[in-house]
Design a protein around this motif. Structure first.
Motif, PDB file in Angstrom:
ATOM      1  N   GLY A  80      38.975   3.828 -56.838  1.00  0.00           N
ATOM      2  CA  GLY A  80      39.609   4.585 -55.764  1.00  0.00           C
ATOM      3  C   GLY A  80      38.886   4.447 -54.444  1.00  0.00           C
ATOM      4  O   GLY A  80      39.521   4.332 -53.388  1.00  0.00           O
ATOM      5  N   SER A  81      37.571   4.443 -54.475  1.00  0.00           N
ATOM      6  CA  SER A  81      36.790   4.335 -53.243  1.00  0.00           C
ATOM      7  C   SER A  81      37.048   3.015 -52.539  1.00  0.00           C
ATOM      8  O   SER A  81      37.247   2.965 -51.315  1.00  0.00           O
ATOM      9  CB  SER A  81      35.291   4.467 -53.556  1.00  0.00           C
ATOM     10  OG  SER A  81      34.954   5.789 -53.933  1.00  0.00           O
ATOM     11  N   THR A  82      37.032   1.929 -53.307  1.00  0.00           N
ATOM     12  CA  THR A  82      37.281   0.615 -52.732  1.00  0.00           C
ATOM     13  C   THR A  82      38.693   0.538 -52.157  1.00  0.00           C
ATOM     14  O   THR A  82      38.904   0.027 -51.050  1.00  0.00           O
ATOM     15  CB  THR A  82      37.083  -0.486 -53.792  1.00  0.00           C
ATOM     16  OG1 THR A  82      35.722  -0.459 -54.243  1.00  0.00           O
ATOM     17  CG2 THR A  82      37.402  -1.862 -53.227  1.00  0.00           C
ATOM     18  N   ALA A  83      39.660   1.071 -52.892  1.00  0.00           N
ATOM     19  CA  ALA A  83      41.057   1.032 -52.438  1.00  0.00           C
ATOM     20  C   ALA A  83      41.258   1.847 -51.173  1.00  0.00           C
ATOM     21  O   ALA A  83      41.934   1.401 -50.235  1.00  0.00           O
ATOM     22  CB  ALA A  83      41.980   1.540 -53.542  1.00  0.00           C
ATOM     23  N   LEU A  84      40.692   3.034 -51.120  1.00  0.00           N
ATOM     24  CA  LEU A  84      40.865   3.874 -49.940  1.00  0.00           C
ATOM     25  C   LEU A  84      40.245   3.214 -48.715  1.00  0.00           C
ATOM     26  O   LEU A  84      40.837   3.200 -47.628  1.00  0.00           O
ATOM     27  CB  LEU A  84      40.249   5.254 -50.161  1.00  0.00           C
ATOM     28  CG  LEU A  84      40.537   6.282 -49.052  1.00  0.00           C
ATOM     29  CD1 LEU A  84      42.026   6.603 -48.981  1.00  0.00           C
ATOM     30  CD2 LEU A  84      39.734   7.565 -49.276  1.00  0.00           C
ATOM     31  N   GLY A  85      39.054   2.643 -48.889  1.00  0.00           N
ATOM     32  CA  GLY A  85      38.410   1.958 -47.779  1.00  0.00           C
ATOM     33  C   GLY A  85      39.222   0.777 -47.282  1.00  0.00           C
ATOM     34  O   GLY A  85      39.443   0.611 -46.077  1.00  0.00           O
ATOM     35  N   MET A  86      39.698  -0.059 -48.218  1.00  0.00           N
ATOM     36  CA  MET A  86      40.511  -1.206 -47.828  1.00  0.00           C
ATOM     37  C   MET A  86      41.834  -0.751 -47.226  1.00  0.00           C
ATOM     38  O   MET A  86      42.392  -1.421 -46.347  1.00  0.00           O
ATOM     39  CB  MET A  86      40.767  -2.100 -49.039  1.00  0.00           C
ATOM     40  CG  MET A  86      39.565  -2.919 -49.468  1.00  0.00           C
ATOM     41  SD  MET A  86      38.828  -3.886 -48.121  1.00  0.00           S
ATOM     42  CE  MET A  86      40.231  -4.845 -47.586  1.00  0.00           C
ATOM     43  N   ILE A 200      30.964  14.503 -53.217  1.00  0.00           N
ATOM     44  CA  ILE A 200      31.080  14.245 -54.656  1.00  0.00           C
ATOM     45  C   ILE A 200      32.377  13.506 -54.973  1.00  0.00           C
ATOM     46  O   ILE A 200      32.595  13.072 -56.105  1.00  0.00           O
ATOM     47  CB  ILE A 200      31.011  15.547 -55.475  1.00  0.00           C
ATOM     48  CG1 ILE A 200      32.227  16.457 -55.181  1.00  0.00           C
ATOM     49  CG2 ILE A 200      29.707  16.277 -55.231  1.00  0.00           C
ATOM     50  CD1 ILE A 200      32.377  17.615 -56.160  1.00  0.00           C
ATOM     51  N   ALA A 201      33.257  13.357 -53.993  1.00  0.00           N
ATOM     52  CA  ALA A 201      34.502  12.606 -54.156  1.00  0.00           C
ATOM     53  C   ALA A 201      34.445  11.334 -53.323  1.00  0.00           C
ATOM     54  O   ALA A 201      33.838  11.309 -52.259  1.00  0.00           O
ATOM     55  CB  ALA A 201      35.695  13.455 -53.725  1.00  0.00           C
ATOM     56  N   MET A 202      35.076  10.281 -53.823  1.00  0.00           N
ATOM     57  CA  MET A 202      35.099   9.003 -53.102  1.00  0.00           C
ATOM     58  C   MET A 202      33.687   8.610 -52.651  1.00  0.00           C
ATOM     59  O   MET A 202      33.452   8.241 -51.497  1.00  0.00           O
ATOM     60  CB  MET A 202      36.045   9.077 -51.907  1.00  0.00           C
ATOM     61  CG  MET A 202      37.505   9.232 -52.293  1.00  0.00           C
ATOM     62  SD  MET A 202      38.104   7.726 -53.096  1.00  0.00           S
ATOM     63  CE  MET A 202      39.828   8.133 -53.412  1.00  0.00           C
ATOM     64  N   GLN A 203      32.753   8.663 -53.591  1.00  0.00           N
ATOM     65  CA  GLN A 203      31.349   8.476 -53.249  1.00  0.00           C
ATOM     66  C   GLN A 203      31.032   7.094 -52.691  1.00  0.00           C
ATOM     67  O   GLN A 203      30.081   6.929 -51.925  1.00  0.00           O
ATOM     68  CB  GLN A 203      30.478   8.738 -54.487  1.00  0.00           C
ATOM     69  CG  GLN A 203      30.443  10.196 -54.915  1.00  0.00           C
ATOM     70  CD  GLN A 203      29.461  10.450 -56.048  1.00  0.00           C
ATOM     71  OE1 GLN A 203      28.763   9.544 -56.502  1.00  0.00           O
ATOM     72  NE2 GLN A 203      29.420  11.679 -56.523  1.00  0.00           N
ATOM     73  N   SER A 204      31.815   6.085 -53.084  1.00  0.00           N
ATOM     74  CA  SER A 204      31.479   4.710 -52.703  1.00  0.00           C
ATOM     75  C   SER A 204      32.238   4.207 -51.475  1.00  0.00           C
ATOM     76  O   SER A 204      32.278   3.013 -51.222  1.00  0.00           O
ATOM     77  CB  SER A 204      31.745   3.770 -53.893  1.00  0.00           C
ATOM     78  OG  SER A 204      30.946   4.129 -55.002  1.00  0.00           O
ATOM     79  N   THR A 205      32.825   5.120 -50.699  1.00  0.00           N
ATOM     80  CA  THR A 205      33.539   4.682 -49.491  1.00  0.00           C
ATOM     81  C   THR A 205      32.596   4.430 -48.323  1.00  0.00           C
ATOM     82  O   THR A 205      33.003   3.835 -47.318  1.00  0.00           O
ATOM     83  CB  THR A 205      34.586   5.725 -49.050  1.00  0.00           C
ATOM     84  OG1 THR A 205      33.933   6.983 -48.830  1.00  0.00           O
ATOM     85  CG2 THR A 205      35.689   5.882 -50.087  1.00  0.00           C
ATOM     86  N   GLY A 206      31.355   4.892 -48.419  1.00  0.00           N
ATOM     87  CA  GLY A 206      30.407   4.683 -47.323  1.00  0.00           C
ATOM     88  C   GLY A 206      30.862   5.318 -46.035  1.00  0.00           C
ATOM     89  O   GLY A 206      30.697   4.737 -44.950  1.00  0.00           O
ATOM     90  N   SER A 207      31.410   6.531 -46.122  1.00  0.00           N
ATOM     91  CA  SER A 207      31.981   7.195 -44.939  1.00  0.00           C
ATOM     92  C   SER A 207      30.913   7.934 -44.143  1.00  0.00           C
ATOM     93  O   SER A 207      30.955   9.161 -43.986  1.00  0.00           O
ATOM     94  CB  SER A 207      33.104   8.148 -45.374  1.00  0.00           C
ATOM     95  OG  SER A 207      34.112   7.457 -46.066  1.00  0.00           O
ATOM     96  N   HIS A 208      29.971   7.178 -43.632  1.00  0.00           N
ATOM     97  CA  HIS A 208      28.821   7.738 -42.919  1.00  0.00           C
ATOM     98  C   HIS A 208      29.163   8.047 -41.460  1.00  0.00           C
ATOM     99  O   HIS A 208      30.270   7.773 -40.984  1.00  0.00           O
ATOM    100  CB  HIS A 208      27.654   6.756 -42.971  1.00  0.00           C
ATOM    101  CG  HIS A 208      27.215   6.390 -44.352  1.00  0.00           C
ATOM    102  ND1 HIS A 208      26.807   7.323 -45.278  1.00  0.00           N
ATOM    103  CD2 HIS A 208      27.128   5.177 -44.970  1.00  0.00           C
ATOM    104  CE1 HIS A 208      26.461   6.710 -46.409  1.00  0.00           C
ATOM    105  NE2 HIS A 208      26.656   5.417 -46.243  1.00  0.00           N
ATOM    106  N   ASP A 209      28.180   8.598 -40.758  1.00  0.00           N
ATOM    107  CA  ASP A 209      28.332   8.853 -39.321  1.00  0.00           C
ATOM    108  C   ASP A 209      28.055   7.572 -38.529  1.00  0.00           C
ATOM    109  O   ASP A 209      27.094   6.838 -38.822  1.00  0.00           O
ATOM    110  CB  ASP A 209      27.353   9.936 -38.850  1.00  0.00           C
ATOM    111  CG  ASP A 209      27.787  11.330 -39.269  1.00  0.00           C
ATOM    112  OD1 ASP A 209      28.739  11.452 -40.068  1.00  0.00           O
ATOM    113  OD2 ASP A 209      27.164  12.299 -38.794  1.00  0.00           O
ATOM    114  N   LEU A 210      28.885   7.347 -37.526  1.00  0.00           N
ATOM    115  CA  LEU A 210      28.670   6.255 -36.580  1.00  0.00           C
ATOM    116  C   LEU A 210      28.017   6.851 -35.341  1.00  0.00           C
ATOM    117  O   LEU A 210      28.585   7.724 -34.689  1.00  0.00           O
ATOM    118  CB  LEU A 210      29.996   5.591 -36.220  1.00  0.00           C
ATOM    119  CG  LEU A 210      29.971   4.544 -35.105  1.00  0.00           C
ATOM    120  CD1 LEU A 210      29.170   3.315 -35.540  1.00  0.00           C
ATOM    121  CD2 LEU A 210      31.390   4.158 -34.699  1.00  0.00           C
TER     122      LEU A 210
END
Length: 385
Positions: A80-86, A200-210
């Protein structure tokens, strides 16, 4: 498979499915190690998936909205994380190419980079403003100088941050009430990523601060003003969000069915798939999946075949609300079938459960959708009268 319209779509879906299944095998590792899935991104680039929505005239695959959603749903069944990011990258490309509001040279420069595997995403959310769909004005500023702009501020929830090559940043223009979009290249002086993503959700999306510390960019990278027309625009590309959660729900359904068809406690003479209460849950899962899938793809198909797209805002919002909430319900029922084992840290169901909850916080939020539908109904009543 009933939603596939051509052999080409079937073949592409099979290719995506092979990658998605591999991503599913890696998902637990990435979560446990708290790592960004760079290997997944590499595989997607090598396959050409990052150009899925780029027009064929620009060297991409030219997928329609409908095809984009089909592939995203299948990809999400693996990770899910990979899909959401893409989905954010591909959706932005689809949106930009449909509008084509940028200066010609910048447009072709960036789309040529996308053709060669570059990734981009919008950076619009800030802690003080919340979701950009709520209308808050960015605190990030853009100050104009004689031959350049200076961008300063911080953006939150920048999905795919570790892998992005370009950031599309919204900023308030100093000395004006206007807000604009600016293009910033990775590696520009003053650009950094603050690794704040601890969800704790979508942990692998890398949604960090820019973080943008007085970033100097060329004048030509002022892309466009974000005016009322754009804010009111119906954005069908955002359907990648419910497509992602539908894929996660499908994965939960498949796991639960396999479990129910193979698990036989010694207290009964058959697998639990024969138990009435389990069959009821399976039937309800199937019903909710069909409701969600038919709604998603019928609206996407109608969108592609209408000239009155602005009237679709209520439809698009209703799809997101229905599909996301159905997905949450489906994963919950799958966990009820599997029982306490679904709460094991090694069991994918607990990840599916956490990930689908994130959908409630992707735009448009449920309360905004309900308010929009109510207003649409009342406006329609006035028109009818």
């Amino acid at each position: 498979m009933v939603f596939l319209k051509s052999q080409k779509q079937r073949n592409t879906l099979q290719e995506i499915g092979k990658m998605a299944d591999e991503f599913g095998k890696r998902a637990l590792y990435y979560e446990q190690q708290q790592q960004f899935p760079f290997e997944n991104m590499k595989d997607l680039r090598n396959q050409g998936y990052t150009t899925l929505t780029l027009p064929q005239s620009l060297g991409g695959q030219g997928a329609t909205l409908y095809e984009f959603l089909l592939m995203q749903e299948r990809l999400a069944q693996g990770c899910g994380s990979t899909a959401l990011g893409m989905g954010w990258h591909l959706g932005c490309v689809l949106d930009i190419c449909e509008d084509n509001n940028w200066e010609k040279d910048v447009y072709h420069e960036i789309m040529n980079a996308v053709k060669n595997g570059a990734l981009l995403n919008r950076a619009a959310t800030e802690r003080a403003t919340g979701s950009p769909t709520r209308g808050g004005k960015p605190e990030t500023t853009a100050t104009e100088h004689e031959d350049h702009w200076v961008i300063h501020g911080r953006k939150t929830f920048t999905t795919l941050a570790p892998a992005l090559d370009f950031y599309l940043v919204s900023a308030s223009i100093t000395g004006s009430e206007e807000v604009g979009d600016f293009l910033i290249h990775k590696g520009t002086k003053g650009v950094s990523i603050d690794e704040t993503w601890d969800s704790i959700a979508m942990q692998s999306t890398g949604s960090h601060d820019l973080v943008l510390d007085n970033v100097k960019i060329d004048k030509r990278y002022f892309l466009e003003t974000i005016g009322p027309k754009r804010k009111m625009k119906a954005n069908a590309w955002l359907l990648h969000i419910p497509a992602c959660y539908l894929g996660i729900a499908q994965a939960a359904r498949t796991y639960a069915l396999n479990f129910a068809s193979s698990y036989q406690p010694n207290s009964i003479q058959t697998t639990i798939s024969e138990l009435p209460n389990v069959r009821r849950l399976i039937g309800e899962i199937e019903l909710e999946l069909k409701q969600a899938r038919h709604m998603l793809y019928s609206v996407a198909e109608k969108w592609e075949n209408t000239s009155d797209r602005e009237s679709f805002k209520p439809e698009l919002a209703a799809v997101k609300h229905t599909v996301t909430n159905n997905a949450i319900s489906i994963v919950d029922k799958a966990m009820r079938i599997v029982g306490a084992r679904s709460l094991s840290a090694k069991n994918p169901l607990q990840r599916y459960y956490r990930d689908v909850r994130a959908g409630l916080h992707n735009p448009p939020m449920d309360d905004a959708t309900i308010a929009l539908l109510a207003q649409s109904a009342l406006d329609g009543l006035k028109t009818d009268q």
